[in-house]
Design an enzyme around this catalytic site. Sequence first.
Site, mmCIF file in Angstrom:
data_model
loop_
_atom_site.group_PDB
_atom_site.id
_atom_site.type_symbol
_atom_site.label_atom_id
_atom_site.label_comp_id
_atom_site.label_asym_id
_atom_site.label_seq_id
_atom_site.Cartn_x
_atom_site.Cartn_y
_atom_site.Cartn_z
ATOM 1 N N THR A 141 0.853 -1.204 0.000
ATOM 2 C CA THR A 141 0.000 0.000 0.000
ATOM 3 C C THR A 141 0.882 1.246 0.000
ATOM 4 O O THR A 141 0.667 2.188 -0.767
ATOM 5 C CB THR A 141 -0.908 0.019 1.251
ATOM 6 O OG1 THR A 141 -1.695 -1.168 1.270
ATOM 7 C CG2 THR A 141 -1.822 1.219 1.250
ATOM 8 N N GLN A 158 -5.888 -2.339 -2.370
ATOM 9 C CA GLN A 158 -5.278 -1.066 -1.987
ATOM 10 C C GLN A 158 -4.480 -0.464 -3.145
ATOM 11 O O GLN A 158 -3.590 -1.126 -3.689
ATOM 12 C CB GLN A 158 -4.347 -1.252 -0.784
ATOM 13 C CG GLN A 158 -5.035 -1.787 0.459
ATOM 14 C CD GLN A 158 -4.901 -3.289 0.601
ATOM 15 O OE1 GLN A 158 -5.010 -4.025 -0.386
ATOM 16 N NE2 GLN A 158 -4.673 -3.759 1.822
ATOM 17 N N ARG A 211 -14.305 2.926 9.798
ATOM 18 C CA ARG A 211 -14.155 1.710 10.601
ATOM 19 C C ARG A 211 -12.757 1.723 11.204
ATOM 20 O O ARG A 211 -11.823 2.307 10.630
ATOM 21 C CB ARG A 211 -14.397 0.458 9.763
ATOM 22 C CG ARG A 211 -13.501 0.309 8.551
ATOM 23 C CD ARG A 211 -13.788 -0.992 7.812
ATOM 24 N NE ARG A 211 -12.880 -1.171 6.678
ATOM 25 C CZ ARG A 211 -12.575 -2.360 6.170
ATOM 26 N NH1 ARG A 211 -13.064 -3.468 6.696
ATOM 27 N NH2 ARG A 211 -11.754 -2.453 5.136
ATOM 28 N N GLN A 263 -10.109 1.761 -3.517
ATOM 29 C CA GLN A 263 -9.734 1.444 -2.126
ATOM 30 C C GLN A 263 -8.437 2.178 -1.777
ATOM 31 O O GLN A 263 -7.461 2.120 -2.525
ATOM 32 C CB GLN A 263 -9.544 -0.071 -1.970
ATOM 33 C CG GLN A 263 -9.225 -0.478 -0.539
ATOM 34 C CD GLN A 263 -9.203 -1.988 -0.342
ATOM 35 O OE1 GLN A 263 -9.699 -2.742 -1.179
ATOM 36 N NE2 GLN A 263 -8.639 -2.427 0.752
ATOM 37 N N ASP A 264 -8.452 2.874 -0.604
ATOM 38 C CA ASP A 264 -7.241 3.561 -0.100
ATOM 39 C C ASP A 264 -6.765 4.688 -1.025
ATOM 40 O O ASP A 264 -5.572 4.782 -1.333
ATOM 41 C CB ASP A 264 -6.097 2.553 0.122
ATOM 42 C CG ASP A 264 -6.351 1.628 1.299
ATOM 43 O OD1 ASP A 264 -7.441 1.684 1.877
ATOM 44 O OD2 ASP A 264 -5.449 0.856 1.645
ATOM 45 N N TRP A 273 -9.378 0.834 11.796
ATOM 46 C CA TRP A 273 -8.256 0.081 11.237
ATOM 47 C C TRP A 273 -7.283 -0.321 12.350
ATOM 48 O O TRP A 273 -6.720 -1.400 12.336
ATOM 49 C CB TRP A 273 -7.571 0.977 10.199
ATOM 50 C CG TRP A 273 -6.371 0.416 9.524
ATOM 51 C CD1 TRP A 273 -6.089 -0.896 9.275
ATOM 52 C CD2 TRP A 273 -5.286 1.160 8.969
ATOM 53 N NE1 TRP A 273 -4.890 -1.007 8.604
ATOM 54 C CE2 TRP A 273 -4.379 0.227 8.402
ATOM 55 C CE3 TRP A 273 -4.983 2.524 8.873
ATOM 56 C CZ2 TRP A 273 -3.200 0.624 7.774
ATOM 57 C CZ3 TRP A 273 -3.817 2.921 8.241
ATOM 58 C CH2 TRP A 273 -2.944 1.979 7.698
ATOM 59 N N ASP A 287 -12.301 2.535 2.762
ATOM 60 C CA ASP A 287 -11.216 3.150 3.556
ATOM 61 C C ASP A 287 -10.483 4.212 2.738
ATOM 62 O O ASP A 287 -9.253 4.303 2.780
ATOM 63 C CB ASP A 287 -10.193 2.079 3.996
ATOM 64 C CG ASP A 287 -10.838 0.908 4.709
ATOM 65 O OD1 ASP A 287 -11.943 1.065 5.248
ATOM 66 O OD2 ASP A 287 -10.225 -0.178 4.736
#
Length: 515
Positions: free
Chosen positions: A282, A312, A421, A334-335, A423, A356
């Site tokens: 990531t 990610q 949420r 994502q990310d 992490w 996220d």
Amino acid sequence: MSPFHSLVILLIPFLLSSIVSSYSYNDLKLWCGQTPNPQPCEYLLSKNPNHLHKPIKQKSDFLKLSLQLAQERALIGHANTVSLGSKCRNQLERVAWNDCVELYEQTIQKLNKTLDPNTKCSQVDAQTWLSTALTNLETCKAGFYELGVQDYVLPLMSNNVTKLLSNTLALNNNGESHQEPSYKDGFPTWVKPGDRKLLQASSPASRANVVVAKDGSGKYTTVSAAINAAPKKSNGRYVIYVKGGIYNEQVEIKTKNIMLVGDGIGKTIITGSKSVGGGTTTFRSATVAITGDGFIAQDITSRNTAGAANHQAVALRSGSDLSVFYRCGFEGYQDTLYVYSDRQFYRECDIYGTVDFIFGNAATVLQNCNIYARNPPQKTITVTAQGRTDPNQNTGIIIHNSKITAASGLNPSSVKSYLGRPWKQYSRTVVMKTYLDSLINPAGWLEWSGNFALNTLYYAEYANTGPGSSTSNRVSWKGYHVLTSASQASPFTVGNFLAGNSWLPSTGVPFTSGL
């Protein structure tokens, strides 16, 4: 061997012999007993060869000693990590290992800066840099897990540096785990006057030191070439104007005080497609990655096109202390936006993603931003995933005076959407005075895994509006709070959370200091 590695190896014996020149074992036991991790503290300080007898008079003496110990062990950890390179059995292990070498170097730099008497760092500066030092080592470890290769090289890297950093964070904390920034003319006060003028100028591009243009009409045709040619040591701001166009490149900015100015969101675009699905961590997937402090971006879009299926895939990662993003776009799935570490401010930005998609462990305020949820493969959207791993880190994601809505093409009723949420164990996110569209689920927030972090996280909402803002059916976790007064919410304003009044004014980016 690089000069950095040679210096590390030369310094270790010197540090080992000089660090504890003087303390009795009872002193050590007493002081180490006040930290979250007394065992490595006692053991490592007591086994020092130069063991004389002199009392530790005050907490500040012990904090300095603890910082020196963390620095010494980080140097050893770095040297040990470098030596493990030959043990990597495959490309994925090498990718994760390579991140760790860099992340150890950055941790050592943060510790050096905190210990350097010439830095004149405040308690908040120190807490910020120590928070980052710890985040770096957590990120190093995470890379091996992301790529599924945690069984062989990672155990060989184990040491006590994270515990020692945790001790320094606890000792340096004066009871405030966050301090809000204050604002002037719409920007935190840490923005310098010259930067503020630039950001408020009708055409910052006219003040550019250099121009990048795809069509050859500038000095450079790629952003990376302009970055690499920028003076490495300059106290002033170095402005790079990137003309409209799509620049397909991965950009890494290590130099301080760089400003990138484009022609507008969606007009000047830097794009890439690295992802965890494609075999990178990531951390390393970012299209644009910034480690040089004092970075500013304006009127420019960072994009990652790896797509939702590749998991990610970061559009931009900032580990730049006192960085500002004004009228910028961040596009991914994502990310998308990795608010990695240190102090960051986002104003009038557009952020697109699925899961996220605003995540990391910086002290971050997003103000007057548009946050757009895209269609996710798994039919669940989580806007944030904040990564605080230690209760003394002064980090968190604050969303203020913004809008969270569905991107075009998303049918809100077809998915479940949440504000965030947890992490990590002490995840902290506050959403204030923000318009929440009907896509936000009545529960508001989602578990990461069972009961993990539900008692230790800090999630809060204050004075939000819109069809998704009702708190009557929100989660009942111990760590979730509905703030009902300005006094409860004010610790999370730019003025307090980012100490923004001290640095943002100089950037010229508008900001709201209070609520």
